[in-house]
Design a protein around this motif. Structure first.
Motif, short mmCIF file in Angstrom:
data_model
loop_
_atom_site.label_atom_id
_atom_site.label_comp_id
_atom_site.label_asym_id
_atom_site.label_seq_id
_atom_site.Cartn_x
_atom_site.Cartn_y
_atom_site.Cartn_z
N UNK A 38 0.84 -1.21 0.00
CA UNK A 38 0.00 0.00 0.00
C UNK A 38 0.87 1.25 0.00
N UNK A 39 0.30 2.31 -0.58
CA UNK A 39 1.01 3.59 -0.51
C UNK A 39 -0.02 4.70 -0.33
N UNK A 40 0.09 5.40 0.81
CA UNK A 40 -0.79 6.53 1.08
C UNK A 40 0.01 7.82 0.97
N UNK A 41 -0.63 8.83 0.45
CA UNK A 41 -0.01 10.16 0.47
C UNK A 41 -0.79 11.02 1.43
N UNK A 42 -0.09 11.64 2.36
CA UNK A 42 -0.77 12.54 3.30
C UNK A 42 -0.76 13.94 2.71
N UNK A 43 -1.91 14.36 2.24
CA UNK A 43 -1.98 15.69 1.62
C UNK A 43 -2.54 16.69 2.61
N UNK A 44 -1.76 17.02 3.62
CA UNK A 44 -2.20 18.01 4.60
C UNK A 44 -3.51 17.61 5.26
N UNK A 45 -3.51 16.44 5.92
CA UNK A 45 -4.72 16.00 6.63
C UNK A 45 -5.53 15.02 5.80
N UNK A 46 -5.66 15.28 4.51
CA UNK A 46 -6.43 14.36 3.67
C UNK A 46 -5.50 13.29 3.11
N UNK A 83 12.21 0.71 -5.96
CA UNK A 83 12.85 1.15 -4.71
C UNK A 83 13.15 2.65 -4.69
N UNK A 84 12.42 3.41 -5.47
CA UNK A 84 12.58 4.86 -5.42
C UNK A 84 11.70 5.43 -4.32
N UNK A 85 10.78 4.60 -3.85
CA UNK A 85 9.79 5.02 -2.87
C UNK A 85 9.60 3.84 -1.91
N UNK A 86 9.09 4.12 -0.70
CA UNK A 86 8.87 3.01 0.23
C UNK A 86 7.37 2.88 0.53
N UNK A 87 6.88 1.62 0.63
CA UNK A 87 5.44 1.42 0.84
C UNK A 87 5.00 1.85 2.24
N UNK A 88 3.76 2.29 2.34
CA UNK A 88 3.19 2.64 3.65
C UNK A 88 2.94 1.35 4.44
N UNK A 99 12.74 -6.15 0.62
CA UNK A 99 13.15 -4.77 0.35
C UNK A 99 12.41 -3.79 1.25
N UNK A 100 11.19 -4.15 1.64
CA UNK A 100 10.32 -3.16 2.30
C UNK A 100 10.83 -2.73 3.67
N UNK A 101 11.79 -3.45 4.27
CA UNK A 101 12.36 -2.80 5.46
C UNK A 101 13.89 -2.73 5.42
N UNK A 102 14.39 -2.38 4.27
CA UNK A 102 15.84 -2.17 4.14
C UNK A 102 16.24 -0.76 4.58
N UNK A 103 17.50 -0.62 4.96
CA UNK A 103 18.02 0.70 5.32
C UNK A 103 18.29 1.50 4.04
#
Ligand SMILES: Nc1ncnc2c1ncn2[C@@H]1O[C@H](COP(=O)(O)OP(=O)(O)OP(=O)(O)O)[C@@H](O)[C@H]1O
Ligand SMILES: [Mg+2]
Lengths: 268, 432
Positions: A38-46, A83-88, A99-103
């Motif tokens: 999953x990937x969520x974007x927090x857009x200022x509360x929404x 791997x340019x972004x990390x999943x929520x 990969x999802x919890x790599x440093x």
């Protein structure tokens, strides 16, 4: 270092469980396995739910097209795979590594060794020559200068740009720039080649030319995952995954009828 | 399992700061410096100016200090020497109040000499002097101001003055107050450029004096010649031109053969003078006893202030420069966020990005510091050329300047780089 490298066994077991639960054959060579990613974007509360839980497994040597309407989460998924972004939330195994919890540094290494990414906007360094652009991944891999030059030249020759090595991006056509980008993506012999609308900025003639490059790479056995809007481009792929509203709405292996259905769905 | 590459194999490269070779990094930095000309120019300017002024200012102060110690102290005062005067010769920050109290002090008289000298061991040499700038002339030359001394005792020995030609003032001439003088090289060259001065006549206050000796060349202190002097006997009419009241002298000079002898002597002279001035124990001294050290202490005070100014001002300049550099760097990094995104997407680690920017800042600062050193040394040489102040470059100031200059450049390059290196590749790539 993240804990997974200390306990690779349990994670491997977990991955196998995921593969079995998904009804996938455990003996096949799964280069990508995601579970409920999953990937969520927090857009200022929404909160924008760009990906609402994606289970995807891709074999080595597969040629996969990802389609779907605009805003369905294709790029988001590609960035996570690359791997340019990390999943929520959710897990992602690449080549057996969680990969999802790599440093940070481990991710950099994975981007460097396992992934070749081709962008719609090329993303070449404007002041560097074609050769130097292609050399960059090798620089960060610590390859000595001599060998770097040799391998970068080889990669450029592979995309028929051997004679443009000393040109800068602004001295190249769009199609040539994208071929430099492909050479750069390939130079470290990555496990997967990712392309997010690689022909989005090109005219149809040039697009066809770029598609032939991907086609031949796929034929040579390179794992390719490509986002595209165009049905005729997707038609080259052996498998079409369609996203809709952050979820996979269809996932079809190549077979004329099924593909036609998938394309009809994607066109919506 | 399928061709799994355990991420442990990343370990060997961890030992190095970065996988990018050093020369590669420098080359990259230089090309970046060329590409961002404005940023580079201001960074260079800031570091160069800071380093230059620090070196030049310290060089001038240092030059003055060396001069003070080597030339001034030795030439004008002599070692193990102290003087008794009614007010200090070397004094800073004299308030009006202090000035008035100095003026009220009793003067030193010729008749103080005998009791003072008697209180001292026989190995001590003594001299008395009065001095002032007064005009002297010859029959056919216009008057000219010189430093005139009326002296008695072992003045020439204490001051290390030797004749180049002729002779010194003889004891009987001191006693009788004969109208004879010895002159410095400048006076000789001025009034008798081509002929011998010996036996010739020099008019001081309208009174003719016979020249009996010409002194060796002394050189200069702070570019002022110390050879522009005449010396005559204290008992001659010359003394009245320097101190109007009869019997008043500027001071008594005393020279001991040892440091300890000097210290003991100073205390004895103090007691004698307190007695002669009838001071009660609670009252402070109303006379001054000074040594070469007083002169050097006086200088040290000035020097401290000058050095502080010489370091603080350029350092302030560097700090202001650093803020400018940092701002320019922030803009530069913002402009290059996309580049950072590209590099990170290709496998650059945080430290790779960081070191790229650091090498860039350090390269720029080093070039700036190098220019600064050259210009600073040049400026110091120029000051030494066109002004009487001698300037000599202090090695420590070069080191300090380079550390400060490079430090400022690196730290101001570090902050934006650290920010940029933290960005997620996709965040960096999204920026235009
Ligand atoms: N950085 C972001 N911040 C906030 N929301 C984002 C961000 N990136 C994507 N989104 C949102 O996530 C959803 C999926 O976006 P994504 O870019 O993955 O779509 P896409 O399928 O690639 O679309 P397109 O075909 O137009 O490229 C969209 O609703 C988008 O607005
Ligand atoms: Mg997209």
């Amino acid at each position: 270092m993240s804990p997974h490298t200390d306990t690779p066994v349990s994670h491997t077991a977990e991955r196998e469980a995921v593969i079995r639960n998904a009804g996938l054959a455990p003996d096949e060579d799964w280069v990508i396995v995601t579970r409920n990613i999953q990937r969520d974007y927090d857009m200022g509360g929404e909160v924008v739910h760009a990906l609402r839980g994606v289970d995807l497994a891709i074999r080595r040597n597969e040629y996969v097209a990802i389609m779907g309407p605009s805003g369905s989460g294709k790029s988001t998924l590609m960035n996570l795979i690359g791997c340019l972004d990390t999943p929520t939330a959710g897990e992602y195994w690449l080549n057996g590594m969680l990969v999802s919890d790599m440093s940070d540094d481990e991710l950099a290494r994975v981007r460097n060794r396992e992934i070749g990414f081709v962008f719609q906007t090329f993303n070449l360094l404007p002041r560097a020559t074609a050769l130097h652009n292609v050399e960059l991944p090798l620089v960060y891999a610590g390859v000595p200068s001599q060998e770097r030059k040799r391998r970068a030249t080889q990669a450029l020759e592979r995309v028929q740009l051997g004679d443009r090595a000393t040109h800068r991006p602004n001295e190249l056509s769009g199609g040539q720039r994208q071929r430099v980008a492909i050479a750069r993506a390939l130079v470290n012999e990555p496990a997967i080649l990712l392309a997010d609308e690689p022909t989005g900025n090109l005219d149809s003639g040039t697009s066809a030319e770029i598609m032939r490059v991907f086609e031949s790479l796929a034929t040579e056995g390179q794992t390719v995952i490509m986002v595209t809007h165009e049905a005729d481009i997707a038609a080259h792929a052996k498998r079409i995954v369609v996203l809709r509203d952050g979820r996979i709405s269809s996932d079809e292996r190549r077979d004329t009828f099924a593909q036609r259905v998938a394309l009809a769905q994607a066109a919506h | 399992m399928s061709g799994v590459t355990p991420s442990r194999s990343a370990s060997p490269s961890r030992k190095r700061l970065t996988d990018v070779p050093f020369l590669e990094a420098i080359r990259l930095a230089l090309s970046q410096i060329r590409a961002q000309k404005l940023k580079s120019f201001f960074t260079l300017l800031g570091v160069t100016i800071g380093v230059m002024f620090l070196i030049a200012v310290v060089a001038v102060i240092n030059g003055m200090g060396r001069y003070m110690e080597e030339e001034f102290a030795g030439k004008l005062m002599g070692v193990n020497t102290f003087t008794l005067r009614h007010r200090p010769y070397f004094e800073m920050h004299t308030t009006d109040e202090e000035w008035r109290s100095f003026a009220r002090r009793p003067r030193i008289y010729l008749h103080d000499v005998e009791p003072v000298v008697k209180a001292l061991p026989p190995d001590i040499m003594w001299a008395v002097e009065s001095r002032d700038q007064i005009p002297v002339s010859t029959k056919d030359m216009r008057p000219r101001d010189v430093e005139a001394f009326a002296v008695d005792g072992s003045f020439f020995e204490i001051r290390n003055l030797n004749v180049a030609s002729g002779r010194l003032i003889a004891p009987h001439e001191f006693a009788s107050g004969a109208k004879v003088v010895v002159i410095g090289q400048d006076v000789k060259k001025r009034f008798f450029p081509t002929t011998s001065a010996l036996g010739r006549e020099l008019r001081i206050g309208g009174v003719p004096y016979r020249i009996i000796g010409v002194m060796e060349e002394q050189g200069s202190v702070f570019g002022l010649s110390v050879d522009k002097f005449v010396v005559g006997p204290m008992n001659s009419p010359l003394a009245r031109l320097l101190n109007r009241r009869f019997g008043v002298i500027d001071g008594i000079i005393l020279k001991s053969s040892s440091m300890q002898g000097m210290r003991d002597g100073m205390e004895r002279v103090r007691q004698v003078m307190r007695g002669r001035h009838k001071l009660r124990p609670a009252q402070p001294d109303n006379f001054s006893i000074e040594t070469t050290e007083s002169a050097l202490t006086f200088w040290a005070k000035i020097e401290n202030i000058l050095v502080m100014a010489g370091i603080v001002l350029p350092a302030l300049g560097l700090v202001v420069g650093a803020i400018v550099i940092m701002n320019i760097m922030l803009v530069a990094v913002a402009q290059r966020t996309r580049e950072i995104g590209i590099r990170k997407s290709l496998g650059a680690r945080r430290r790779d990005i960081l070191s790229q920017f650091l090498v860039e800042a350090a390269t720029l600062s080093t070039i700036g510091a190098a220019f600064g050193i050259l210009l600073g040394i040049g400026l110091a040489a120029l000051v030494a050329q066109i002004s009487p102040m001698p300037a000599s470059v202090a090695p420590w100031s070069v080191v300090t300047a380079v550390i400060l200059g490079a430090g400022v450049g690196i730290i101001s390059g570090m902050y934006p780089a650290a920010r940029a290196a933290r960005l997620d590749p996709i965040v960096a790539l999204r920026q235009e």
